[in-house]
Design an enzyme around this catalytic site. Structure first.
Site, mmCIF file in Angstrom:
data_model
loop_
_atom_site.group_PDB
_atom_site.id
_atom_site.type_symbol
_atom_site.label_atom_id
_atom_site.label_comp_id
_atom_site.label_asym_id
_atom_site.label_seq_id
_atom_site.Cartn_x
_atom_site.Cartn_y
_atom_site.Cartn_z
ATOM 1 N N ASP A 86 0.848 -1.192 0.000
ATOM 2 C CA ASP A 86 0.000 0.000 0.000
ATOM 3 C C ASP A 86 0.889 1.249 0.000
ATOM 4 O O ASP A 86 0.388 2.370 -0.143
ATOM 5 C CB ASP A 86 -0.985 0.004 1.179
ATOM 6 C CG ASP A 86 -0.306 -0.059 2.529
ATOM 7 O OD1 ASP A 86 0.929 -0.256 2.572
ATOM 8 O OD2 ASP A 86 -1.015 0.092 3.544
ATOM 9 N N GLU A 224 8.849 -3.958 11.103
ATOM 10 C CA GLU A 224 9.253 -2.665 10.551
ATOM 11 C C GLU A 224 9.708 -1.725 11.656
ATOM 12 O O GLU A 224 8.998 -1.519 12.655
ATOM 13 C CB GLU A 224 8.087 -2.033 9.765
ATOM 14 C CG GLU A 224 8.458 -0.655 9.207
ATOM 15 C CD GLU A 224 7.550 -0.150 8.098
ATOM 16 O OE1 GLU A 224 6.672 -0.900 7.642
ATOM 17 O OE2 GLU A 224 7.738 1.007 7.685
HETATM 18 N N1 LIG Z 1 9.205 5.226 -0.007
HETATM 19 C C1 LIG Z 1 8.769 4.589 1.076
HETATM 20 N N2 LIG Z 1 9.610 3.837 1.793
HETATM 21 C C2 LIG Z 1 9.200 3.177 2.914
HETATM 22 O O1 LIG Z 1 10.010 2.472 3.534
HETATM 23 C C3 LIG Z 1 7.826 3.307 3.302
HETATM 24 C C4 LIG Z 1 6.978 4.112 2.517
HETATM 25 N N3 LIG Z 1 7.464 4.731 1.429
HETATM 26 N N4 LIG Z 1 5.677 4.293 2.830
HETATM 27 C C5 LIG Z 1 5.093 3.513 3.877
HETATM 28 C C6 LIG Z 1 6.059 3.276 4.964
HETATM 29 C C7 LIG Z 1 6.486 4.507 5.731
HETATM 30 N N5 LIG Z 1 7.824 4.139 6.136
HETATM 31 C C8 LIG Z 1 8.745 4.940 6.784
HETATM 32 C C9 LIG Z 1 8.801 6.301 6.547
HETATM 33 C C10 LIG Z 1 9.733 7.094 7.181
HETATM 34 C C11 LIG Z 1 10.619 6.537 8.066
HETATM 35 C C12 LIG Z 1 11.636 7.392 8.764
HETATM 36 O O2 LIG Z 1 11.916 8.485 8.347
HETATM 37 N N6 LIG Z 1 12.238 6.883 9.858
HETATM 38 C C13 LIG Z 1 13.325 7.525 10.579
HETATM 39 C C14 LIG Z 1 13.478 6.902 11.947
HETATM 40 C C15 LIG Z 1 12.895 7.741 13.038
HETATM 41 C C16 LIG Z 1 13.303 7.228 14.404
HETATM 42 O O3 LIG Z 1 14.500 7.243 14.702
HETATM 43 O O4 LIG Z 1 12.408 6.811 15.185
HETATM 44 C C17 LIG Z 1 14.640 7.286 9.836
HETATM 45 O O5 LIG Z 1 15.474 8.190 9.818
HETATM 46 O O6 LIG Z 1 14.813 6.179 9.292
HETATM 47 C C18 LIG Z 1 10.587 5.159 8.286
HETATM 48 C C19 LIG Z 1 9.647 4.371 7.647
HETATM 49 C C20 LIG Z 1 8.157 2.822 5.627
HETATM 50 N N7 LIG Z 1 7.321 2.713 4.465
HETATM 51 C C1 LIG Z 2 7.355 -1.533 3.384
HETATM 52 C C2 LIG Z 2 6.461 -2.710 3.212
HETATM 53 C C3 LIG Z 2 6.639 -3.711 4.295
HETATM 54 C C4 LIG Z 2 5.020 -2.297 3.052
HETATM 55 O O1 LIG Z 2 4.158 -2.608 3.829
HETATM 56 C C5 LIG Z 2 4.660 -1.499 1.880
HETATM 57 O O2 LIG Z 2 5.507 -1.283 0.987
HETATM 58 O O3 LIG Z 2 3.503 -1.078 1.811
HETATM 59 MG MG LIG Z 3 2.326 -1.621 3.489
#
Ligand SMILES: Nc1nc(=O)c2c([nH]1)NC[C@@H]1CN(c3ccc(C(=O)N[C@@H](CCC(=O)O)C(=O)O)cc3)CN21
Ligand SMILES: CC(C)C(=O)C(=O)O
Ligand SMILES: [Mg+2]
Length: 307
Positions: A86, A224
């Site tokens: 998604d 995740e």
């Molecule tokens: N392009 C994309 N990549 C993804 O991995 C992803 C999506 N979209 N959309 C749905 C979710 C949202 N996700 C995400 C989005 C942002 C972070 C993020 O910026 N995380 C911080 C960590 C913050 C903390 O330390 O608690 C990072 O810097 O990685 C992580 C997962 C994973 N999924």
């Molecule tokens: C990042 C993966 C696990 C996901 O749920 C997605 O791409 O929607």
């Molecule tokens: Mg998903």
């Protein structure tokens, strides 16, 4: 298309006796390929293959895909499991996040990914609001992905609270991949995309969620954004494979959003992403070159015209 696929080589473990060692191979050998081991028939990867991989300690890769052509590239590269995430919401459809994605939209994209692949197990994400209401709702939605799109399995977000849904789906014959830790469909409750399972209580809850999903019949569980030590502990305590994303190297499998790993996603990437390509840069350069050729009159040349 069929010609390409029929030239897929036998697994490395069983080379044709007469084949020279330098025989060209349409599909490069890779760790994921032994998941096809022994079949040589072009059949798709099954959840049983993934259970066997856990037993033998074999790690495997998973990528998202949202369309037929990209899916065919990954299928030919030997990626054994493709997720129609998604995350199509933000990466393919131009939404802010995954919340607005509908079942109709993902059924369409899943059909495209299935049509573009021959060997990968295609897993479809159940969109926000399409399964939480009841086990009956989950079953109706899940059945659509198998019947209308040809998916091999579905994925849903949630732990203990989703046990009835997982049981209903699996009982009906729909393999389920669970997804715990950071569950993006709950971003408005979680208040952002933050690391989950920090602290003893949250860690114990994550482990309980993972075990509940396994007991309910899930064939794998995505972890995740959880601390690597916790993900390794969960992995060691489960009989089903864990699929990590931002969960360290101790998981049985790893998944990334394809546009992240290929460098197509704009802006800052999460810390857990390894970028293998600068597709945004390369494609932008190609578009700029094309534009310059047209403006300057060098395209089309005589060789591109009919006389
Ligand atoms: N392009 C994309 N990549 C993804 O991995 C992803 C999506 N979209 N959309 C749905 C979710 C949202 N996700 C995400 C989005 C942002 C972070 C993020 O910026 N995380 C911080 C960590 C913050 C903390 O330390 O608690 C990072 O810097 O990685 C992580 C997962 C994973 N999924
Ligand atoms: C990042 C993966 C696990 C996901 O749920 C997605 O791409 O929607
Ligand atoms: Mg998903």
């Amino acid at each position: 298309m069929s010609e390409q696929h029929s030239s897929v080589p036998q697994p490395a473990a069983e080379p044709a006796a007469s084949a020279p060692p330098t025989a060209p191979q349409a599909v490069p050998e890779g760790p994921g390929l032994t998941l096809y081991g022994g079949t040589g028939t072009g059949r798709r990867v099954t959840v049983r293959d993934l259970a066997r991989a856990k037993q033998s300690g074999e790690k495997w890769p998973m990528l998202t895909a949202y369309d037929s052509m990209i899916a065919s590239v990954f299928d030919e590269a030997g990626i054994p499991v493709l997720l129609v995430g998604d995350s199509a919401g933000n990466n393919h459809l131009g939404y802010e996040n995954t919340i607005p994605v509908t079942v109709d939209q993902l059924v369409m994209l899943t059909g495209a990914v299935v049509r573009g692949t021959q060997r990968a197990l295609v897993v479809a994400d159940l969109p926000f609001g399409s399964y939480q209401v009841s086990p009956a709702q989950a079953l109706e939605t899940g059945a659509r992905f198998l019947k209308e799109a040809g998916a091999g399995a579905v994925k849903l977000e949630g732990g203990v609270a989703m046990v009835p849904q997982v049981e209903a789906l699996v009982t009906a014959g729909i393999p389920v991949m669970a997804h715990i830790g950071l569950t993006p469909q709950s971003v408005n409750v979680l208040g952002g995309y933050r690391v989950q399972g920090r602290g003893d209580e949250a860690a114990a809850q994550l482990l309980a969620d993972a075990k509940a999903m396994q007991a309910a019949g899930a064939f794998a569980v995505v972890l995740e954004l959880v601390p690597a030590e916790l993900a390794a502990k969960v992995t060691a305590q489960l009989d089903i494979p864990t699929v990590g994303i931002g969960a360290g190297s101790g998981c049985d499998a790893q998944v990334l959003v394809w546009t992240d790993m290929a460098g197509l996603t704009p802006g800052r990437l999460p810390k857990f992403v390894k970028q293998y390509l600068d597709l945004r840069g390369a494609l932008g350069d190609a578009a700029r070159e094309f534009a310059a050729d047209v403006v300057g009159g060098s395209y089309p040349g005589p060789e591109h015209a009919f006389h």
